[in-house]
Design an enzyme around this catalytic site. Structure first.
Site, PDB file in Angstrom:
ATOM      1  CG  LEU A 167      33.487  36.677  42.915  1.00 59.63           C
ATOM      2  CD1 LEU A 167      34.407  36.257  44.024  1.00 59.63           C
ATOM      3  CD2 LEU A 167      33.823  35.893  41.660  1.00 59.63           C
ATOM      4  NE  ARG A 168      28.306  35.848  48.993  1.00 62.09           N
ATOM      5  CZ  ARG A 168      27.268  35.186  49.472  1.00 62.09           C
ATOM      6  NH1 ARG A 168      26.865  35.396  50.704  1.00 62.09           N
ATOM      7  NH2 ARG A 168      26.610  34.301  48.733  1.00 62.09           N
ATOM      8  CG  PHE A 281      27.424  41.101  56.081  1.00 65.10           C
ATOM      9  CD1 PHE A 281      26.842  40.180  55.229  1.00 65.10           C
ATOM     10  CD2 PHE A 281      28.781  41.349  55.949  1.00 65.10           C
ATOM     11  CE1 PHE A 281      27.594  39.515  54.279  1.00 65.10           C
ATOM     12  CE2 PHE A 281      29.539  40.694  55.000  1.00 65.10           C
ATOM     13  CZ  PHE A 281      28.938  39.769  54.156  1.00 65.10           C
ATOM     14  N   GLY A 285      31.817  39.547  66.402  1.00 68.57           N
ATOM     15  CA  GLY A 285      32.937  38.602  66.533  1.00 68.57           C
ATOM     16  C   GLY A 285      34.264  39.338  66.493  1.00 68.57           C
ATOM     17  CB  CYS A 292      37.056  42.884  49.152  1.00 67.07           C
ATOM     18  SG  CYS A 292      37.465  41.918  47.689  1.00 67.07           S
ATOM     19  NE  ARG A 359      43.912  38.133  48.701  1.00 64.20           N
ATOM     20  CZ  ARG A 359      43.483  38.256  47.448  1.00 64.20           C
ATOM     21  NH1 ARG A 359      43.974  39.194  46.680  1.00 64.20           N
ATOM     22  NH2 ARG A 359      42.556  37.450  46.969  1.00 64.20           N
TER      23      ARG A 359
HETATM   24  N1  LIG Z   1      38.643  38.185  45.753  1.00 63.03           N
HETATM   25  C1  LIG Z   1      37.422  38.629  45.876  1.00 63.03           C
HETATM   26  O1  LIG Z   1      36.621  38.103  46.654  1.00 63.03           O
HETATM   27  C2  LIG Z   1      36.950  39.790  45.051  1.00 63.03           C
HETATM   28  C3  LIG Z   1      35.585  40.057  44.959  1.00 63.03           C
HETATM   29  C4  LIG Z   1      35.154  41.135  44.192  1.00 63.03           C
HETATM   30  C5  LIG Z   1      36.080  41.949  43.555  1.00 63.03           C
HETATM   31  N2  LIG Z   1      37.415  41.690  43.690  1.00 63.03           N
HETATM   32  C6  LIG Z   1      38.358  42.562  42.975  1.00 63.03           C
HETATM   33  O2  LIG Z   1      38.760  41.896  41.776  1.00 63.03           O
HETATM   34  C7  LIG Z   1      40.139  42.162  41.501  1.00 63.03           C
HETATM   35  C8  LIG Z   1      40.905  40.864  41.425  1.00 63.03           C
HETATM   36  O3  LIG Z   1      40.849  40.253  42.703  1.00 63.03           O
HETATM   37  P1  LIG Z   1      41.429  38.784  42.970  1.00 63.03           P
HETATM   38  O4  LIG Z   1      41.102  38.448  44.373  1.00 63.03           O
HETATM   39  O5  LIG Z   1      40.997  37.897  41.871  1.00 63.03           O
HETATM   40  O6  LIG Z   1      42.994  39.077  42.829  1.00 63.03           O
HETATM   41  P2  LIG Z   1      44.178  38.016  42.759  1.00 63.03           P
HETATM   42  O7  LIG Z   1      45.365  38.741  43.243  1.00 63.03           O
HETATM   43  O8  LIG Z   1      43.769  36.728  43.374  1.00 63.03           O
HETATM   44  O9  LIG Z   1      44.328  37.736  41.186  1.00 63.03           O
HETATM   45  C9  LIG Z   1      44.877  38.642  40.286  1.00 63.03           C
HETATM   46  C10 LIG Z   1      45.627  37.830  39.227  1.00 63.03           C
HETATM   47  O10 LIG Z   1      46.061  38.701  38.199  1.00 63.03           O
HETATM   48  C11 LIG Z   1      47.331  38.242  37.755  1.00 63.03           C
HETATM   49  N3  LIG Z   1      48.016  39.321  37.025  1.00 63.03           N
HETATM   50  C12 LIG Z   1      48.565  40.451  37.516  1.00 63.03           C
HETATM   51  N4  LIG Z   1      49.118  41.175  36.515  1.00 63.03           N
HETATM   52  C13 LIG Z   1      48.881  40.487  35.364  1.00 63.03           C
HETATM   53  C14 LIG Z   1      49.215  40.713  34.002  1.00 63.03           C
HETATM   54  N5  LIG Z   1      49.912  41.800  33.605  1.00 63.03           N
HETATM   55  N6  LIG Z   1      48.837  39.798  33.094  1.00 63.03           N
HETATM   56  C15 LIG Z   1      48.156  38.686  33.455  1.00 63.03           C
HETATM   57  N7  LIG Z   1      47.825  38.412  34.755  1.00 63.03           N
HETATM   58  C16 LIG Z   1      48.189  39.314  35.685  1.00 63.03           C
HETATM   59  C17 LIG Z   1      48.033  37.846  39.041  1.00 63.03           C
HETATM   60  O11 LIG Z   1      49.136  37.006  38.815  1.00 63.03           O
HETATM   61  C18 LIG Z   1      46.886  37.145  39.778  1.00 63.03           C
HETATM   62  O12 LIG Z   1      46.843  35.759  39.485  1.00 63.03           O
HETATM   63  C19 LIG Z   1      40.609  43.119  42.599  1.00 63.03           C
HETATM   64  O13 LIG Z   1      40.491  44.429  42.153  1.00 63.03           O
HETATM   65  C20 LIG Z   1      39.637  42.845  43.721  1.00 63.03           C
HETATM   66  O14 LIG Z   1      39.473  43.956  44.568  1.00 63.03           O
HETATM   67  C21 LIG Z   1      37.873  40.627  44.401  1.00 63.03           C
END
Ligand SMILES: NC(=O)c1ccc[n+]([C@@H]2O[C@H](COP(=O)([O-])OP(=O)(O)OC[C@H]3O[C@@H](n4cnc5c(N)ncnc54)[C@H](O)[C@@H]3O)[C@@H](O)[C@H]2O)c1
Length: 463
Positions: A167-168, A281, A285, A292, A359
């Site tokens: 997801l984005r 993409f 810019g 990510c 971030r």
């Molecule tokens: N944000 C994106 O667009 C995106 C897209 C694809 C993949 N990802 C991947 O998905 C993963 C999560 O990304 P995100 O952006 O949602 O991260 P985020 O930091 O926004 O969310 C992670 C959540 O996990 C919680 N957490 C941490 N330890 C915990 C525990 N022990 N118990 C319960 N909750 C806990 C944190 O408090 C936080 O709310 C990462 O590996 C990221 O690379 C992110």
């Protein structure tokens, strides 16, 4: 199905709400007390279009609940998603400490009542599936009482699968309901079948679309890609690295366009129409950012390093991006000559529009560099002013509420995030507020004609 999603950030919360919408009983476990408190009241603690409404639908239906009780929630579930953060360490390696804590805790919570599937949705390096399996097993072992000689304990049964998330931010709900593909990495046929069944309404597109995420016209069946664990993990990193490389490629060509007098927008259009390249993409810019791309490209390079395998393409992708963020500084110097004592207004702070995620946002790199060079910095973002201030208390920025306040007494404005709000402004009014009517369009997103007609100097990237 009974689902437990651990981590209610962007990925975990969207996944939870989506699976609840499809009729699964979902407990989203969140350890951050402020975040949990907010979610328990139905308030989404970050900005993502439609998510507030979506979460409310889940809560009201009774299918979505929140908890901080990991053990209790795991016991109830058949499928446990790990969706915690995997940010970069200073050396570029991913910090897997959150995954480690969670995997062990899942193991400790296991009992022999059912066979559970532990799904890794967090983006993790190749080999992490096996590592998570080991950690869950350790958790299981630590929590088992030493059996009396004569008694035979029912050992908890589980399997770890990889289900990378694509997801984005900014379009997370639509991406979850209408993905390009769903990837599941596992050699366990039963686990793959359960995962396929879980995603069946999305694969077959048989669910009724929610009002805030209508089905795109002509959207049909979603490919369900089954791989081994390592390949699923590598698919996620490779996809992000490729997208980052595409943007860096465009930015490298943009620099050349400026030298030879070409227009990178025209070049991108001309090459993007080739279906083998594709239009997406290719926007030149100030470069890519976000939670990510940077961390995933670095992590991929680290994996390669462990095998002494050189990755010159990935290195160049990062190097071009670092250089690109500072091109607006070069343009400001070309126009204003001296930046000391000047005031520069940044239009946008978040790393891309429709999110308040800061971030690795290019705006922060630009702001720090301008301040270092003795300029004053003002900024205005439609949603992330407050978050920026809270996360960067030492960043000496004047935050503004509207574009005229931002433009007042500025020697230049720089478009850093291409929010729609910035696309059609009353440029004459904006120019009147400024000390010097210069606009650097760091995303090539504005109309040069509209800006110059208002008497402003316009500078894009690669044009
Ligand atoms: N944000 C994106 O667009 C995106 C897209 C694809 C993949 N990802 C991947 O998905 C993963 C999560 O990304 P995100 O952006 O949602 O991260 P985020 O930091 O926004 O969310 C992670 C959540 O996990 C919680 N957490 C941490 N330890 C915990 C525990 N022990 N118990 C319960 N909750 C806990 C944190 O408090 C936080 O709310 C990462 O590996 C990221 O690379 C992110």
């Amino acid at each position: 199905m009974d689902i437990c999603v651990i981590g209610a950030g962007y990925v975990g919360l969207v996944t939870s709400a989506c699976l609840a919408y499809l009729g699964n009983q979902v407990i989203a476990v969140e350890s951050n007390p402020e975040r949990l408190n907010s979610l328990s009241q139905g308030i989404v603690p970050f900005f993502e279009p439609g998510l507030q409404e979506f979460v409310k639908v889940g809560i009201d239906s009774g299918f979505l609940t929140f908890s901080d009780k990991l053990e209790e929630s795991v016991k109830k579930a058949q499928i446990i998603f790990i969706a915690v953060g995997t940010p970069s360490l200073p050396n570029g390696e991913p910090d897997l400490s959150q995954v480690m804590v969670v995997a062990r805790a899942i193991g400790s919570a296991m009992d022999g009542t059912k066979r559970r599937i532990v799904v890794n949705k967090s983006t993790v390096p190749v080999g992490s599936g096996n590592w998570v399996e080991m950690l869950v097993s350790q958790g299981v072992a630590n929590s088992q009482p030493v059996p009396a000689r004569s008694t035979r304990m029912e050992s908890p049964s589980f399997v770890v699968v990889s289900n990378p998330e694509f997801l984005r931010e900014g379009s997370a709900i639509t991406d979850s309901f209408y993905p390009d593909r769903i990837v599941v990495g596992s050699t366990d046929e039963n686990a793959v079948a359960v995962m396929k069944n879980l995603y069946k309404p999305i694969i077959d597109q048989t669910f009724d679309p929610p009002s805030f995420a209508p089905r795109p016209k002509g959207f049909q069946e979603v490919p369900f890609v089954i791989t081994d664990l390592a390949s699923a993990e590598l698919i996620k990193y490779s996809a992000n690295a490729f997208l980052a490389m595409k943007i860096s490629f465009s930015n490298e060509i943009a620099g050349l366009c400026e030298k030879v007098g070409a227009d990178v927008k025209q070049v991108a259009q001309g090459i993007g129409l080739d279906y083998r390249i594709g239009k997406a993409f290719l926007n030149a810019g100030v470069g890519w950012g976000g939670s990510c791309f940077g961390k995933d490209v670095s992590a991929l390079m680290q994996v390669a390093k462990e095998y002494s395998y050189p990755t010159p393409l990935l290195e160049a992708t990062v190097a071009v991006n670092e250089r690109q963020r500072l091109t607006v500084i070069k343009k400001l110097q070309e126009e204003l000559k001296i930046l000391k004592g000047r005031t520069v207004g940044l239009m946008g702070l978040s790393f891309k529009p429709n999110t308040d995620d800061l971030r690795d946002a290019p705006a922060l790199t630009i702001a720090y560099q301008l301040l270092k060079m003795g300029a004053s910095v003002k900024a205005m973002d439609p949603v992330s002013n407050e978050r920026c201030q809270a996360l960067n208390p030492n960043l000496d920025i004047v935050y503004c509420q509207d574009i005229n306040e931002l433009a007042t007494d500025c020697d230049a404005l720089v478009l850093v995030t291409e929010w729609d709000d910035f696309k059609h402004l009353h440029w004459k009014e904006v120019a009147k507020c400024m000390r010097w009517p210069l606009l650097i369009d760091g995303r090539n997103a504005l109309s040069e004609e509209e800006v110059t007609q208002a008497g402003m100097t316009y500078r894009g990237v690669g044009r």
